[in-house]
Write a protein that holds these residues in place. Structure first.
Motif, PDB file in Angstrom:
ATOM      1  N   TYR A  65       0.830  -1.207   0.000  1.00  0.00           N
ATOM      2  CA  TYR A  65       0.000   0.000   0.000  1.00  0.00           C
ATOM      3  C   TYR A  65       0.865   1.259   0.000  1.00  0.00           C
ATOM      4  CZ  TYR A  65      -2.745  -3.900   1.666  1.00  0.00           C
ATOM      5  OH  TYR A  65      -3.302  -5.138   1.789  1.00  0.00           O
ATOM      6  N   THR A  66       1.932   1.237   0.795  1.00  0.00           N
ATOM      7  CA  THR A  66       2.826   2.393   0.797  1.00  0.00           C
ATOM      8  C   THR A  66       3.644   2.464  -0.488  1.00  0.00           C
ATOM      9  OG1 THR A  66       4.388   1.071   2.079  1.00  0.00           O
ATOM     10  CG2 THR A  66       2.975   2.556   3.292  1.00  0.00           C
ATOM     11  N   SER A 106      -4.924   0.898  -2.536  1.00  0.00           N
ATOM     12  CA  SER A 106      -5.718  -0.169  -1.953  1.00  0.00           C
ATOM     13  C   SER A 106      -5.747  -0.060  -0.430  1.00  0.00           C
ATOM     14  CB  SER A 106      -5.147  -1.526  -2.366  1.00  0.00           C
ATOM     15  OG  SER A 106      -5.921  -2.574  -1.878  1.00  0.00           O
ATOM     16  N   ALA A 107      -6.960  -0.202   0.140  1.00  0.00           N
ATOM     17  CA  ALA A 107      -7.203  -0.158   1.591  1.00  0.00           C
ATOM     18  C   ALA A 107      -7.154   1.251   2.173  1.00  0.00           C
ATOM     19  CB  ALA A 107      -6.240  -1.069   2.347  1.00  0.00           C
ATOM     20  N   GLN A 108      -7.110   2.273   1.346  1.00  0.00           N
ATOM     21  CA  GLN A 108      -7.152   3.638   1.876  1.00  0.00           C
ATOM     22  C   GLN A 108      -8.504   3.871   2.549  1.00  0.00           C
ATOM     23  OE1 GLN A 108      -7.189   8.162   0.127  1.00  0.00           O
ATOM     24  NE2 GLN A 108      -5.761   6.743  -0.831  1.00  0.00           N
ATOM     25  N   ASP A 109      -8.474   4.531   3.694  1.00  0.00           N
ATOM     26  CA  ASP A 109      -9.696   4.862   4.420  1.00  0.00           C
ATOM     27  C   ASP A 109      -9.840   6.381   4.480  1.00  0.00           C
ATOM     28  OD1 ASP A 109      -7.931   5.730   6.448  1.00  0.00           O
ATOM     29  OD2 ASP A 109      -7.951   3.747   7.370  1.00  0.00           O
ATOM     30  N   ASP A 130      -8.156   4.441  12.369  1.00  0.00           N
ATOM     31  CA  ASP A 130      -6.864   4.935  11.884  1.00  0.00           C
ATOM     32  C   ASP A 130      -5.739   3.930  12.064  1.00  0.00           C
ATOM     33  OD1 ASP A 130      -6.691   4.962  14.600  1.00  0.00           O
ATOM     34  OD2 ASP A 130      -6.124   7.061  14.786  1.00  0.00           O
ATOM     35  N   GLU A 131      -6.060   2.652  12.319  1.00  0.00           N
ATOM     36  CA  GLU A 131      -5.001   1.677  12.558  1.00  0.00           C
ATOM     37  C   GLU A 131      -4.094   1.504  11.343  1.00  0.00           C
ATOM     38  OE1 GLU A 131      -8.146   1.251  13.199  1.00  0.00           O
ATOM     39  OE2 GLU A 131      -8.433   0.547  15.246  1.00  0.00           O
ATOM     40  N   ASN A 132      -4.698   1.452  10.156  1.00  0.00           N
ATOM     41  CA  ASN A 132      -3.898   1.261   8.953  1.00  0.00           C
ATOM     42  C   ASN A 132      -2.883   2.382   8.770  1.00  0.00           C
ATOM     43  OD1 ASN A 132      -5.268  -1.051   8.393  1.00  0.00           O
ATOM     44  ND2 ASN A 132      -6.520  -0.198   6.761  1.00  0.00           N
ATOM     45  N   ILE A 191      -9.294  10.172  -5.307  1.00  0.00           N
ATOM     46  CA  ILE A 191      -8.626   9.608  -4.140  1.00  0.00           C
ATOM     47  C   ILE A 191      -9.591   8.699  -3.400  1.00  0.00           C
ATOM     48  CG2 ILE A 191      -9.206  11.551  -2.614  1.00  0.00           C
ATOM     49  CD1 ILE A 191      -6.310  11.182  -1.431  1.00  0.00           C
ATOM     50  N   GLY A 192      -9.039   7.679  -2.775  1.00  0.00           N
ATOM     51  CA  GLY A 192      -9.867   6.736  -2.040  1.00  0.00           C
ATOM     52  C   GLY A 192      -9.253   5.356  -2.017  1.00  0.00           C
ATOM     53  N   SER A 193     -10.092   4.366  -1.825  1.00  0.00           N
ATOM     54  CA  SER A 193      -9.648   2.987  -1.648  1.00  0.00           C
ATOM     55  C   SER A 193      -9.373   2.318  -2.985  1.00  0.00           C
ATOM     56  CB  SER A 193     -10.733   2.209  -0.907  1.00  0.00           C
ATOM     57  OG  SER A 193     -11.867   2.057  -1.740  1.00  0.00           O
TER      58      SER A 193
END
Length: 930
Positions: free
Chosen positions: A652-653, A700-703, A738-740, A675-677
């Motif tokens: 993801y990063t 991917s997996a952006q919140d 905000d864990e991710n 922008i988004g997941s």
């Protein structure tokens, strides 16, 4: 010694579960009596056949086709998953890691692949076995004591020890005990772990192979091939994404969507992934004649293993932009490692050319090589051909191959002339240079190379000076039994008046020397090896054996330095590093003269760093990109500027590093930002937005917390032409807090550096585009994939998958945890307030998912119930009423949309065709905005 050949395997990370597809029967002979190893079951797998994958067209691409694996060995496997109590009792005293257990008998979860590996090693040690199945040079842990990286990690299948089961072993056993009706799944688990074997008795069997905790297996993730393979242990590496295999489903999976052939999770799985529903069980036993399989479907019985990471190379060279090329001697091919991406994949250029002495071009993009090697005649009697010289792209494809049209050419060396021309120096023959007459029969040439083509060869002088030419064109060296030098006369150059002489003598007698090369930094130092000659021993002050000392002579041939080989080894194939002053790359040979390692030697302190190990690694060439140093308060610190990923960061990063590079490139011209997941990452193609120049900054997996961060600190304040932000409204993912962000981004240097400079809202102090290029970057394929059309993900799968789609989170989450919903609503509100202040529109898009979710109790892949979504929609509508700059485009319509199945890539992601449709609709809305 194990040879590790790393190949690139790209696999989709938007994982879809397939509806159906069979698993062929396996001829497994599983003993029911207890194994002598505690908690293990002995599997007589000799002459067994396991089936991996499926031929079901709806299955994920990395699960097809079905592949048969034969086994000719026995092994043991854990009757149940390693429990929380078992893990804590062994690992807490060693690493300090203590898992939280509601019961000692629940599976040990929330562990990385590396945590499982360390546990296996420690159990081998605890039970007195002589060796471990896994080796590594160093371990790294996060603040919670979980292992995030094992540097120099190597799996040794030949060792009799505890390890993780291979995917084939796991599948062979699982087929016998595959009963979804007797598993903890989402239908009966209350979305939590249960004690192992609480559904079935494990005294004479294996339990929880389905459900409860999903399980790590030993294999990297790669593709299957429609051909049988023996003693299969997976691909040789995880490709550019470092992906691993998970098996068996978990307590939050529906029973009817768990398939034996499934290989992953909802999102990409890497060695550092962890989740509270992922655990592991152990296996035990050596795997004789183990076979890896490359993506060309060829079996690999040994491989090349990288031993140093990008950070180690940067500490020695000052940059991440380093490449290593070498001959993989058993295969006869050029292999290479690109350290700039942080992913240590060893790529191999496979074709029929027998490649020796590869040398990387000055720009790092090409590699030159020849078809014969130093010390032998250029004429090959068996093939009746002379040595040929080639240049090709330094890519796995080996594209751009061109041959120099001359009778014979050996030992290519690149040079950049004073006029800027790039040339290759070569010799007509690099045979034994002891005899003066035969040496002079050969000659030294150079040929211009530009735009992928050779120019006209030009003879420089007689004599085969294949050790290179100094930058000032006044010294050339050669070594194939003798260290010869050609020295230009005063006022002349090597092609004019010059003296040919022999260096490294004991009195009048020349001593044996080889592996000669001249420094590429203008110092005119000569690097070579000897055979324990008297001259070298007198200089060193002690006796030594053949090639046990690396010797350096100055521009006059006088010895000025020596470096000793590590104990038990000798040097061979020594070469100066291109782009660095005091670095040498070499192979190490053991007592059997096997070239088992490539090392980097630092002449400034005589330190030696292991770079790679394998069976026979020859002729290394190490290239370093020259980057001007930056210092002072008014300049960017290239250690931190735009360093938005590290070697240990996840996919993801890495995606976001690509997006941030595009941000700095286009920030002054972009008018629309998506922008988004992963739904917007896969679903919006900026090329089809005509109302303004657009980029896609989704990952991917952006919140919404992450979206809020990028909008607040980068997008709104730093994009002067911005008109509209198109963001994802993933109501089913509003359970994410905000864990991710904390796990993935909070400690990355680049974001900390930007924060310390107020996110550049007070002005810039350097060129951010150049800084982004100098930082650790994803590889070329990732840039192509993640940056496709300035941001869209190029998914190739088609369809929305199962008639009963997966539900990957408790659908009742909204009912018992409204704090998460309120948190996401607050983040959306903050974005709208900021956008209004910048006079920027916001379009919230609800992306379509499979209409089959209407058959379930969940609104979407992650819940919640439809009643809960109605509450969320009402809250969002209030924001639409309050903010005139906010519009919502609902393309899901609670499952009643008009998108065709062929426009999807899986249950909740559009494919290429669907992206065209939704992007056109978004564009139509954008045209109506103020």
């Amino acid at each position: 010694m194990i040879k590790k050949l790393f190949l690139f395997f790209f696999v989709l990370f938007l994982v879809a579960c397939s509806e159906s597809g069979g698993v062929s029967s396996a001829n497994s002979k599983i003993r029911t009596e207890n194994d002598s190893l505690a908690g293990m079951l002995l599997v007589h797998a000799n002459n067994s056949v396991a089936s991996l994958g499926t031929n079901d067209a709806k299955a994920n691409v990395n699960e097809r086709p079905e592949m048969k694996v034969t086994m000719d060995y026995d092994f043991s496997i854990g009757k149940h998953e390693v429990t929380c109590g078992e893990f804590n009792s062994l690992m807490k005293p060693l690493t300090g890691l203590e898992l939280e257990c509601s019961s000692d008998k629940i599976p040990a979860t929330n562990l990385t692949f590396y945590d499982a590996v360390l546990y296996a090693n420690e159990r081998s040690k605890a039970e007195g076995f002589l060796d471990t199945a896994y080796t590594y040079t160093s371990a790294e842990f996060d603040e919670k004591k979980r292992c995030t990286n094992l540097e120099g990690f190597v799996f040794h299948p030949e060792v009799d020890a505890y390890r993780l089961p291979t995917e084939a072993e796991w599948s062979l056993v699982a087929l016998k005990y595959w009963k979804t009706s007797e598993a903890w799944t989402s239908e009966n688990s209350d979305f939590k772990l249960h004690e192992v074997c609480s559904k079935t008795d494990s005294s004479q069997s294996v339990c929880d192979i389905v459900g409860n905790a999903m399980e790590w297996v030993n294999d990297w993730l790669g593709y299957f091939c429609d051909q049988p393979v023996k003693n299969f242990i997976g691909p040789p590496d995880g490709g550019s994404n470092d992906e691993r295999v998970l098996k068996g489903g978990s307590y939050h999976s529906k029973a009817d969507v768990i398939k034996l052939y499934n290989r992953g999770d909802t999102y990409m799985v890497t060695s550092a992934t962890k989740a509270d529903y992922v655990g592991f069980r152990l296996a035990f036993g050596a795997i004789p004649n183990a076979e890896w399989m490359g993506k060309d479907c060829k079996a690999i019985t040994s491989r090349v293993s990288p031993l140093a990471n990008s950070a180690a190379l940067r500490s020695k060279t000052g940059t991440f932009h380093v490449k290593l090329a070498f001959r993989n001697n058993p295969m006869g091919n050029i292999a290479f490692i690109d350290y700039s991406s942080g992913m240590l994949s060893v790529n191999e250029i496979s074709d029929s050319l027998d490649a020796y002495h590869p040398e990387i071009s000055p720009d790092g993009q090409k590699v030159a090589f020849c078809t014969r090697y130093e010390g032998v005649s250029s004429y090959n009697k068996s093939t009746k051909a002379y040595s040929a010289l080639y240049v090709r792209d330094l890519k796995e494809s080996g594209s751009g191959l061109v041959k120099l049209d001359v009778e014979s050419a050996e030992i290519p060396r690149w040079r950049v002339l004073e006029n800027g021309d790039t040339v290759i120096v070569y010799v007509t023959d690099a045979d034994d240079n002891t005899e003066e007459s035969s040496f002079k029969k050969a000659s030294t040439w150079q040929v211009k190379f530009s735009n992928g083509k050779f120019g006209k060869p030009q003879k420089l002088f007689d004599g085969a000076y294949h050790g290179g030419i100094s930058e000032d064109d006044r010294l050339a060296v050669s070594g194939s039994k003798q260290l010869r030098a050609r020295i230009a006369a005063k006022g002349s150059n090597l092609s004019g008046k010059a003296v040919d002489t022999v260096w490294y003598k004991n009195g009048k007698n020349a001593e044996q020397a080889c592996n000669v090369s001249i420094a590429k930094d203008g110092s005119k130092r000569t690097l070579f090896l000897d055979f324990g000659g008297k001259t070298g021993q007198e200089f060193v002050g002690e006796n030594y054996g053949t090639h046990q000392r690396l010797l350096i002579a100055d521009s006059t041939g006088k010895l000025i330095q020596s470096v000793e080989a590590p104990s038990g080894y000798a040097f061979d194939h020594t070469e100066w590093v291109s782009g660095a002053s005091d670095l040498v790359v070499a192979t190490l040979t053991n007592a059997d003269y096997a070239h088992g390692k490539i090392v980097l030697v630092n002449l400034s302190d005589s330190s030696i760093v292991d770079l790679a190990e394998g069976d026979e690694l020859w002729h290394p060439s190490l290239w370093v990109k020259k980057i001007a140093p930056s210092s002072g308060d008014d300049k960017l610190n290239l250690d931190s500027a735009c360093a938005y990923m590290t070697e240990k960061t996840n996919i993801y990063t890495r995606i976001m590093k690509v997006k941030m590079d595009y941000f700095w490139q286009y920030k002054d011209s972009a008018e629309v930002v998506v922008i988004g997941s992963s739904r917007s990452f896969a679903g919006v193609d900026p090329e089809f937005i005509k109302s303004g120049f657009a980029i896609n900054m989704s990952y991917s997996a952006q919140d919404l917390m992450s979206t809020n961060f990028f909008v607040k600190n980068y997008i709104l304040p730093l994009m002067p032409k911005l008109k509209t932000i198109v963001l994802a409204l993933d109501y089913d993912r509003w359970y994410v807090k905000d864990e991710n962000w904390i796990d993935w981004f909070s400690n990355i240097p680049g974001y900390e550096y930007d924060k310390n400079h107020n996110y550049w809202q007070d002005g810039f102090i350097g060129d951010m585009v150049a800084a982004s290029q100098a930082a650790l970057n994803p590889n070329e394929y990732e840039y192509e994939l993640f940056g496709y059309h300035r941001g869209m993900y190029k998914s190739t799968t088609v369809g929305w998958g199962s008639d009963v789609p997966p539900i990957d989170y408790d659908p009742l989450w909204f009912d018992y945890d409204k704090l998460r919903y309120n948190y996401n609503l607050q983040k959306l509100l903050e974005i709208l307030e900021l956008a209004r202040n910048f006079d920027v529109n916001v379009v919230g898009v609800i992306y379509p998912q499979s209409p089959n979710y209407t058959k379930t109790m969940a609104w979407g892949r992650y819940g919640p119930t439809r009643d809960a979504v109605e509450i969320i929609k009402q809250s969002v509508q209030k924001l639409v009423d309050k903010y005139p700059n906010f519009k919502v485009l609902d393309e899901y319509k609670d499952g009643n949309h008009d998108y065709a199945e062929g426009e999807f890539s899986n249950e909740d992601h559009l494919g290429l065709e669907g992206a065209k449709v939704i992007t056109a609709r978004i564009d139509s809305l954008l045209k109506t905005l103020k």
